[in-house]
Scaffold this motif. Structure first.
Motif, PDB file in Angstrom:
ATOM      1  N   GLN A 151       0.839  -1.204   0.000  1.00 26.97           N
ATOM      2  CA  GLN A 151       0.000   0.000   0.000  1.00 26.97           C
ATOM      3  C   GLN A 151       0.870   1.249   0.000  1.00 26.97           C
ATOM      4  OE1 GLN A 151      -3.226  -0.054   2.807  1.00 26.97           O
ATOM      5  NE2 GLN A 151      -3.351   2.187   2.905  1.00 26.97           N
ATOM      6  N   VAL A 152       0.473   2.259  -0.772  1.00 27.30           N
ATOM      7  CA  VAL A 152       1.233   3.503  -0.865  1.00 27.30           C
ATOM      8  C   VAL A 152       1.091   4.288   0.435  1.00 27.30           C
ATOM      9  CG1 VAL A 152       1.462   5.699  -2.060  1.00 27.30           C
ATOM     10  CG2 VAL A 152       1.054   3.615  -3.369  1.00 27.30           C
ATOM     11  N   LEU A 153       2.230   4.632   1.025  1.00 29.66           N
ATOM     12  CA  LEU A 153       2.266   5.441   2.243  1.00 29.66           C
ATOM     13  C   LEU A 153       2.405   6.915   1.933  1.00 29.66           C
ATOM     14  CD1 LEU A 153       4.791   3.233   4.264  1.00 29.66           C
ATOM     15  CD2 LEU A 153       2.272   3.195   4.422  1.00 29.66           C
ATOM     16  N   GLY A 154       2.941   7.232   0.769  1.00 26.63           N
ATOM     17  CA  GLY A 154       3.187   8.607   0.358  1.00 26.63           C
ATOM     18  C   GLY A 154       4.141   8.607  -0.815  1.00 26.63           C
ATOM     19  N   THR A 155       4.786   9.734  -1.042  1.00 25.46           N
ATOM     20  CA  THR A 155       5.744   9.848  -2.145  1.00 25.46           C
ATOM     21  C   THR A 155       7.068  10.389  -1.628  1.00 25.46           C
ATOM     22  OG1 THR A 155       4.863  12.044  -2.680  1.00 25.46           O
ATOM     23  CG2 THR A 155       3.986  10.162  -3.914  1.00 25.46           C
ATOM     24  N   ALA A 156       8.137   9.976  -2.276  1.00 26.54           N
ATOM     25  CA  ALA A 156       9.472  10.408  -1.867  1.00 26.54           C
ATOM     26  C   ALA A 156       9.651  11.906  -2.102  1.00 26.54           C
ATOM     27  CB  ALA A 156      10.535   9.623  -2.630  1.00 26.54           C
ATOM     28  N   GLU A 157      10.327  12.561  -1.160  1.00 22.47           N
ATOM     29  CA  GLU A 157      10.635  13.987  -1.269  1.00 22.47           C
ATOM     30  C   GLU A 157      12.098  14.152  -1.648  1.00 22.47           C
ATOM     31  OE1 GLU A 157       8.037  16.646   1.710  1.00 22.47           O
ATOM     32  OE2 GLU A 157       9.422  15.289   2.723  1.00 22.47           O
TER      33      GLU A 157
END
Length: 206
Positions: A151-157
């Motif tokens: 599951q996607v937790l977020g996106t890399a910064e």
């Protein structure tokens, strides 16, 4: 002379091949980490593997990409406040999806010293549970959320990290840092090619 198709067994060299640029320190530390994880799980009837595969090889995917390059390996400090590297840095472009490696519950999602951090307590990994950390991440989840593997937790910064174009992936049990690569089973670590090896003394088929 016959040829036998042999698949190399999983191990630390395979993990290095999978990442391509894994550091020597990170690769060398995986065997000792497996022993550490074994100690943490002592008494629960699970054995430890070798070469990065431990009793807690519960991951079902890498946190970013398919088989990302390891830009910097795990290098545990000699003392609690000594120099070292308390995780691994994986190559990750800005905006790349960051995924949970195993099912669990989000224990933290927010900013720490200007960096986005997400932590997930992994289900079924004892007490206290193993906890994975991901940074820097633009979080798409909230504390208390239940997440599934992949599951996607977020996106890399891209900003606010100690390296550029990377995801720092960590693993802890309580306050003890462990090597997150020990969460990966052999089929995720091993990307080495199959090789044809000679088998002496075996007649050719008629």
């Amino acid at each position: 002379m016959a040829l036998l198709l042999t698949v190399l067994p999983p191990g630390a060299p395979s993990a290095a091949r999978a990442t391509g640029t894994a550091s020597t320190a990170g690769t060398a530390s995986r065997a000792s980490t497996a022993a550490t994880v074994t100690g943490a799980g002592a008494g629960r009837g699970r054995g430890a593997g070798v070469g990065g595969a431990s009793e807690w090889a519960v991951a079902r995917n890498w946190p970013v990409g398919t088989r990302p390059a390891v830009l910097r390996g795990w290098d545990p400090p000699a003392t609690p406040y000594g120099p070292g590297h308390r995780g691994v840095d994986l190559a990750a472009a800005d905006g790349a999806p960051v995924r949970a490696v195993a099912a669990g519950r989000v224990s933290f999602a927010g900013r720490v010293a200007g960096r986005g951090v997400v932590s997930v307590e992994l289900a079924g990994t004892g007490e206290p549970p193993l906890r994975t950390t991901y940074e820097p991440v633009r979080a798409a989840v909230h504390k208390g959320d239940r997440v599934a593997a992949g599951q996607v937790l977020g996106t890399a910064e891209a900003a606010g990290s100690h390296c550029t174009a990377c995801l720092h992936w960590g693993l802890l049990r309580g306050d003890t840092y462990l090597d997150p690569l020990t969460l990966l089973p052999p089929w995720l670590l091993n990307s080495g090619p199959s090789r044809l090896l000679p088998v002496l003394g075996v007649p050719l088929p008629r």
